[in-house]
Design a protein around this motif. Structure first.
Motif, short mmCIF file in Angstrom:
data_model
loop_
_atom_site.label_atom_id
_atom_site.label_comp_id
_atom_site.label_asym_id
_atom_site.label_seq_id
_atom_site.Cartn_x
_atom_site.Cartn_y
_atom_site.Cartn_z
N GLU A 136 11.40 -8.68 12.15
CA GLU A 136 9.85 -8.72 12.36
C GLU A 136 9.27 -7.10 12.43
OE1 GLU A 136 8.58 -10.25 15.88
OE2 GLU A 136 6.49 -10.12 15.23
N GLU A 137 10.13 -6.32 13.23
CA GLU A 137 9.75 -4.82 13.46
C GLU A 137 10.05 -4.04 12.41
OE1 GLU A 137 8.21 -3.27 15.93
OE2 GLU A 137 8.78 -1.12 15.49
N MET A 138 11.17 -4.22 11.58
CA MET A 138 11.49 -3.47 10.60
C MET A 138 10.46 -3.64 9.33
SD MET A 138 15.66 -3.48 10.26
CE MET A 138 16.08 -5.34 10.20
N GLU A 139 10.12 -5.21 9.10
CA GLU A 139 9.09 -5.36 8.08
C GLU A 139 7.84 -4.56 8.53
OE1 GLU A 139 8.85 -9.60 6.97
OE2 GLU A 139 6.54 -9.26 7.06
N ASN A 140 7.36 -4.70 9.61
CA ASN A 140 6.08 -3.88 9.98
C ASN A 140 6.37 -2.55 9.84
OD1 ASN A 140 3.72 -4.23 11.27
ND2 ASN A 140 4.35 -3.39 13.09
N ARG A 141 7.39 -1.88 10.00
CA ARG A 141 7.33 -0.37 9.87
C ARG A 141 7.45 -0.21 8.25
NH1 ARG A 141 12.47 1.30 13.88
NH2 ARG A 141 11.58 0.49 15.74
N LEU A 142 8.17 -1.12 7.28
CA LEU A 142 8.10 -0.63 6.19
C LEU A 142 6.80 -0.88 5.29
CD1 LEU A 142 11.72 -2.44 5.21
CD2 LEU A 142 11.07 0.10 5.38
N LEU A 143 6.11 -1.70 5.91
CA LEU A 143 4.62 -2.01 5.21
C LEU A 143 3.69 -0.98 5.65
CD1 LEU A 143 4.51 -6.06 5.54
CD2 LEU A 143 5.04 -4.45 3.41
N ASN A 144 4.04 -0.20 6.69
CA ASN A 144 3.12 0.90 7.21
C ASN A 144 3.75 2.25 6.93
OD1 ASN A 144 0.88 -0.50 8.52
ND2 ASN A 144 2.50 -1.51 9.53
N ARG A 145 4.57 2.16 6.09
CA ARG A 145 5.53 3.61 5.99
C ARG A 145 4.40 4.54 5.07
NH1 ARG A 145 11.88 4.10 4.88
NH2 ARG A 145 11.47 2.58 3.41
N ASN A 146 4.09 4.21 4.05
CA ASN A 146 3.31 4.95 3.10
C ASN A 146 3.67 5.99 2.84
OD1 ASN A 146 0.95 3.23 3.65
ND2 ASN A 146 0.33 4.08 5.58
N GLN A 147 5.09 6.05 2.09
CA GLN A 147 5.66 7.10 1.60
C GLN A 147 5.68 6.92 -0.05
OE1 GLN A 147 9.46 7.91 3.50
NE2 GLN A 147 8.51 8.69 5.35
N GLY A 148 5.11 6.04 -0.39
CA GLY A 148 4.84 5.68 -1.77
C GLY A 148 6.11 5.15 -2.42
N ARG A 149 7.13 4.44 -1.72
CA ARG A 149 8.24 3.93 -2.17
C ARG A 149 8.08 2.58 -3.10
NH1 ARG A 149 13.55 4.46 1.69
NH2 ARG A 149 13.98 2.62 0.81
N GLU A 150 8.51 2.39 -4.03
CA GLU A 150 8.40 1.42 -4.83
C GLU A 150 8.83 0.13 -4.46
OE1 GLU A 150 10.09 1.85 -8.89
OE2 GLU A 150 11.97 2.49 -7.91
#
Ligand SMILES: Nc1ncnc2c1ncn2[C@@H]1O[C@H](COP(=O)(O)OP(=O)(O)OP(=O)(O)O)[C@@H](O)[C@H]1O
Ligand SMILES: Nc1ccn([C@@H]2O[C@H](COP(=O)(O)O)[C@@H](O)[C@H]2O)c(=O)n1
Ligand SMILES: [Mg+2]
Length: 205
Positions: A136-150
């Motif tokens: 849950e925490e990892m998903e949240n971080r990835l969806l908010n990372r905003n580094q343009g990763r595809e």
């Protein structure tokens, strides 16, 4: 603690031994667990060179390599690129760095990665730094990372979690059975995670 020094690591071509002593720490954990973030801190404090397998693959893709399309497709699907490709990139980066202490981040990701690296390079990790974090925490971080990763979209993230559970966790379990895993609670704030990381690196540096 746990640092393995090798008297006869193999050269990049896999054949000629050198006498260079190399220290390798594998940095593992789920997508978004904070591996890259903490590696940047470790580099500053402890003089390691940080090699992210994912970053090396993305750079290889960008360079116009003949493997570019394959790498692009694998990353988009969250799949693991054949070990031969990734290991060559890691070996080249290790040689070019001029350093002898490496954080290898996001590798080995499956049993094939693990066994191939060991047999091609002759290197065993001193230890494995494992960032443990809830999905849950990892998903949240990835969806908010905003580094343009595809691959930071929900569809690919779910595929990456599945690969992590099925292929990467067994590698961590393998090293755990050898007493090599140093587990960190990666759900805490960045500064607190780094305090725990420092406690692991300080006695050996
Ligand atoms: N302890 C933490 N608490 C909150 N956010 C964090 C923490 N550690 C990292 N982050 C943030 O979470 C995101 C993912 O971190 P990072 O890129 O370091 O993860 P990673 O494990 O390298 O992921 P990947 O496997 O996808 O490369 C980044 O936006 C980062 O700033
Ligand atoms: N050993 C590896 C590491 C990564 N990949 C591919 O790159 C993607 C992104 O990796 P990150 O560590 O930057 O999250 C990953 O999902 C794989 O597609 C790989 O194939 N082998
Ligand atoms: Mg990363």
């Amino acid at each position: 603690m746990g640092t393995v020094v090798h008297a006869a690591n193999k050269e990049a071509n896999g054949s000629v031994p050198t006498n260079k002593n190399v220290t390798v720490v594998f940095v593992l954990g789920g997508p978004g667990s904070g591996k890259g973030t903490q590696c940047a801190n470790i580099v500053q404090h402890f003089g390691y060179t940080h090699l992210s397998a994912g970053d090396l693959l993305r750079a290889e893709k960008q360079s116009g390599s003949e493997n570019g399309t394959m790498i692009h497709n694998m990353i988009k699907e969250g799949k693991i690129v054949p070990s031969e490709v990734t290991i060559k990139l890691l070996q080249r980066a290790m040689q070019e760095s001029g350093n002898d202490k490496f954080l290898i981040d996001g590798f080995p990701r499956n049993e094939e990665n693990r066994a191939a690296f060991e047999s091609v390079t002759g290197i065993e990790p001193g230890f494995v730094l494992f960032f443990d974090c809830s999905e849950e925490e990892m998903e949240n971080r990835l969806l908010n990372r905003n580094q343009g990763r595809e691959d930071d979209n929900i569809e690919t993230i779910r595929k990456r979690f599945k690969v992590y559970m099925e292929s990467s966790l067994p590698v961590i379990e393998y090293y755990n059975s050898k007493g090599k895993v140093r587990k960190i609670d990666a759900a805490k704030p960045i500064e607190e995670v780094f305090e725990a990381v420092k406690a692991i690196f300080t006695p050996i540096n």
